[in-house]
Scaffold this motif. Sequence first.
Motif, PDB file in Angstrom:
ATOM      1  N   THR A   1     -17.589   9.943  11.391  1.00 54.40           N
ATOM      2  CA  THR A   1     -16.620   9.036  10.770  1.00 54.40           C
ATOM      3  C   THR A   1     -16.708   7.642  11.384  1.00 54.40           C
ATOM      4  O   THR A   1     -17.054   7.480  12.561  1.00 54.40           O
ATOM      5  N   GLN A   2     -16.383   6.647  10.562  1.00 55.20           N
ATOM      6  CA  GLN A   2     -16.390   5.257  11.000  1.00 55.20           C
ATOM      7  C   GLN A   2     -14.949   4.782  11.183  1.00 55.20           C
ATOM      8  O   GLN A   2     -14.107   4.978  10.300  1.00 55.20           O
ATOM      9  N   LEU A   3     -14.663   4.152  12.320  1.00 55.96           N
ATOM     10  CA  LEU A   3     -13.295   3.747  12.640  1.00 55.96           C
ATOM     11  C   LEU A   3     -12.668   2.845  11.567  1.00 55.96           C
ATOM     12  O   LEU A   3     -11.497   3.030  11.225  1.00 55.96           O
ATOM     13  N   PRO A   4     -13.394   1.860  10.989  1.00 56.41           N
ATOM     14  CA  PRO A   4     -12.772   1.043   9.939  1.00 56.41           C
ATOM     15  C   PRO A   4     -12.298   1.876   8.738  1.00 56.41           C
ATOM     16  O   PRO A   4     -11.252   1.580   8.150  1.00 56.41           O
ATOM     17  N   ASP A   5     -13.067   2.921   8.385  1.00 57.52           N
ATOM     18  CA  ASP A   5     -12.651   3.793   7.280  1.00 57.52           C
ATOM     19  C   ASP A   5     -11.378   4.551   7.633  1.00 57.52           C
ATOM     20  O   ASP A   5     -10.462   4.686   6.815  1.00 57.52           O
ATOM     21  N   VAL A   6     -11.326   5.057   8.861  1.00 53.16           N
ATOM     22  CA  VAL A   6     -10.141   5.783   9.324  1.00 53.16           C
ATOM     23  C   VAL A   6      -8.926   4.861   9.306  1.00 53.16           C
ATOM     24  O   VAL A   6      -7.837   5.231   8.837  1.00 53.16           O
ATOM     25  N   GLN A   7      -9.094   3.648   9.810  1.00 55.46           N
ATOM     26  CA  GLN A   7      -7.983   2.689   9.861  1.00 55.46           C
ATOM     27  C   GLN A   7      -7.495   2.326   8.462  1.00 55.46           C
ATOM     28  O   GLN A   7      -6.284   2.176   8.237  1.00 55.46           O
ATOM     29  N   GLN A   8      -8.426   2.195   7.513  1.00 55.19           N
ATOM     30  CA  GLN A   8      -8.019   1.860   6.148  1.00 55.19           C
ATOM     31  C   GLN A   8      -7.222   2.991   5.514  1.00 55.19           C
ATOM     32  O   GLN A   8      -6.206   2.757   4.848  1.00 55.19           O
ATOM     33  N   GLU A   9      -7.652   4.245   5.725  1.00 44.34           N
ATOM     34  CA  GLU A   9      -6.916   5.379   5.167  1.00 44.34           C
ATOM     35  C   GLU A   9      -5.497   5.439   5.718  1.00 44.34           C
ATOM     36  O   GLU A   9      -4.537   5.664   4.978  1.00 44.34           O
ATOM     37  N   ILE A  10      -5.363   5.241   7.020  1.00 41.49           N
ATOM     38  CA  ILE A  10      -4.033   5.286   7.630  1.00 41.49           C
ATOM     39  C   ILE A  10      -3.191   4.103   7.162  1.00 41.49           C
ATOM     40  O   ILE A  10      -2.003   4.253   6.846  1.00 41.49           O
ATOM     41  N   ALA A  11      -3.802   2.925   7.075  1.00 39.19           N
ATOM     42  CA  ALA A  11      -3.061   1.719   6.697  1.00 39.19           C
ATOM     43  C   ALA A  11      -2.518   1.800   5.273  1.00 39.19           C
ATOM     44  O   ALA A  11      -1.375   1.408   5.011  1.00 39.19           O
ATOM     45  N   ILE A  12      -3.316   2.308   4.344  1.00 43.44           N
ATOM     46  CA  ILE A  12      -2.895   2.328   2.939  1.00 43.44           C
ATOM     47  C   ILE A  12      -2.162   3.621   2.592  1.00 43.44           C
ATOM     48  O   ILE A  12      -1.048   3.596   2.060  1.00 43.44           O
ATOM     49  N   ASN A  13      -2.778   4.760   2.906  1.00 36.79           N
ATOM     50  CA  ASN A  13      -2.177   6.035   2.505  1.00 36.79           C
ATOM     51  C   ASN A  13      -0.835   6.279   3.178  1.00 36.79           C
ATOM     52  O   ASN A  13       0.090   6.812   2.549  1.00 36.79           O
ATOM     53  N   LEU A  14      -0.736   5.903   4.441  1.00 32.54           N
ATOM     54  CA  LEU A  14       0.463   6.234   5.207  1.00 32.54           C
ATOM     55  C   LEU A  14       1.363   5.020   5.442  1.00 32.54           C
ATOM     56  O   LEU A  14       2.522   5.002   5.026  1.00 32.54           O
ATOM     57  N   MET A  15       0.835   3.977   6.081  1.00 30.30           N
ATOM     58  CA  MET A  15       1.677   2.825   6.395  1.00 30.30           C
ATOM     59  C   MET A  15       2.084   2.044   5.151  1.00 30.30           C
ATOM     60  O   MET A  15       3.197   1.523   5.074  1.00 30.30           O
ATOM     61  N   GLY A  16       1.180   1.976   4.157  1.00 23.79           N
ATOM     62  CA  GLY A  16       1.548   1.310   2.902  1.00 23.79           C
ATOM     63  C   GLY A  16       2.683   2.032   2.211  1.00 23.79           C
ATOM     64  O   GLY A  16       3.623   1.413   1.706  1.00 23.79           O
ATOM     65  N   MET A  17       2.610   3.357   2.181  1.00 23.51           N
ATOM     66  CA  MET A  17       3.682   4.157   1.591  1.00 23.51           C
ATOM     67  C   MET A  17       4.978   3.984   2.364  1.00 23.51           C
ATOM     68  O   MET A  17       6.060   3.829   1.786  1.00 23.51           O
ATOM     69  N   TYR A  18       4.876   4.012   3.704  1.00 23.98           N
ATOM     70  CA  TYR A  18       6.067   3.851   4.548  1.00 23.98           C
ATOM     71  C   TYR A  18       6.737   2.501   4.281  1.00 23.98           C
ATOM     72  O   TYR A  18       7.962   2.421   4.105  1.00 23.98           O
ATOM     73  N   THR A  19       5.932   1.433   4.250  1.00 21.10           N
ATOM     74  CA  THR A  19       6.469   0.085   4.044  1.00 21.10           C
ATOM     75  C   THR A  19       7.197  -0.018   2.707  1.00 21.10           C
ATOM     76  O   THR A  19       8.330  -0.508   2.636  1.00 21.10           O
ATOM     77  N   MET A  20       6.547   0.453   1.638  1.00 14.52           N
ATOM     78  CA  MET A  20       7.157   0.360   0.312  1.00 14.52           C
ATOM     79  C   MET A  20       8.424   1.209   0.232  1.00 14.52           C
ATOM     80  O   MET A  20       9.452   0.775  -0.320  1.00 14.52           O
ATOM     81  N   THR A  21       8.379   2.409   0.787  1.00 16.43           N
ATOM     82  CA  THR A  21       9.545   3.299   0.737  1.00 16.43           C
ATOM     83  C   THR A  21      10.718   2.697   1.495  1.00 16.43           C
ATOM     84  O   THR A  21      11.865   2.749   1.034  1.00 16.43           O
ATOM     85  N   ARG A  22      10.454   2.121   2.643  1.00 17.70           N
ATOM     86  CA  ARG A  22      11.521   1.517   3.448  1.00 17.70           C
ATOM     87  C   ARG A  22      12.189   0.368   2.699  1.00 17.70           C
ATOM     88  O   ARG A  22      13.421   0.251   2.673  1.00 17.70           O
ATOM     89  N   LEU A  23      11.378  -0.467   2.065  1.00 19.35           N
ATOM     90  CA  LEU A  23      11.922  -1.613   1.330  1.00 19.35           C
ATOM     91  C   LEU A  23      12.784  -1.169   0.150  1.00 19.35           C
ATOM     92  O   LEU A  23      13.876  -1.704  -0.080  1.00 19.35           O
ATOM     93  N   VAL A  24      12.288  -0.190  -0.594  1.00 20.13           N
ATOM     94  CA  VAL A  24      12.990   0.233  -1.809  1.00 20.13           C
ATOM     95  C   VAL A  24      14.163   1.152  -1.485  1.00 20.13           C
ATOM     96  O   VAL A  24      15.239   1.039  -2.082  1.00 20.13           O
TER      97      VAL A  24
END
Length: 274
Positions: A102-125
């Motif tokens: 695995t490549q670290l940039p790919d791992v970071q992107q999955e966590i940033a969008i799949n998890l943190m992106g969802m968290y950010t949007m859910t918190r705001l709404v």
Amino acid sequence: MNVQGKTVLITGASRGIGRAIALELAQQGAKKLLLVARDRQRLDEVGREIEAFGTQVVTLALDLSQIVEVNIAIAQAWRNHGPIHLLVNCAGVAHQAPFLKTQLPDVQQEIAINLMGMYTMTRLVARRMAAQREGTIVNVSSLMGKIAAPTMATYSATKFAIVGFTQALRGELAEHNIKVMALLPSLTDTDMVRELHWFRWVVPMTPQKVAKGLVAGLNRESPEILVGWQSHLAVWCDRIAPWLLEKILLMAAPLSKYKQKQYRRLRQAALTSR
């Protein structure tokens, strides 16, 4: 939940499951759809399709990993187009590789969008839904949020996290009259999935079937919406005989040619020793 006359915000709406959900909710009579994705051109194309159903459309070209921009855009959208009755967190990416490669940039992107992106949007709404004491949140996980698979370790980790996050919020937000649900489709034929090596014996479903499954789950107010017979079978097998499912997943995984030959030798040796 009946979506007729409601305002809905959908992330990852420019393609795949998100696009199918947007079109299905428009056909079901949603009053207004706020569509979020990174690709403005694709968003506009989906918006034009939806307007044909008489549904109002607002497109927001956002990268969910850019938290400040997302905060500002959602605050403005709620002020200008709210209140939002239903949030569907569908944005996600997937990278496939054996863990040791695995490549670290790919791992970071999955966590940033799949998890943190969802968290950010859910918190705001969710904060705004709590103030109005009404709302429904659907977090799109995956069958891999219940059953992890070789070559998809980080993706599975983010989808497991989404299921846990959803379960926690379900109890926490109930007092604010907010329902929180998880959508768990099995392999779905989308642009993202076509770039992956598919697992053997898995039959992909269409995004439209997933979207219809979501609507059915909303009507039933199901806490978890499994879509497709393969999902139900796999979850049942995991409960009854997890050791068997693990072996099946190893056999089905898109392994290297060397690993396939090695597995065949081991399997043949096991059969011979009986």
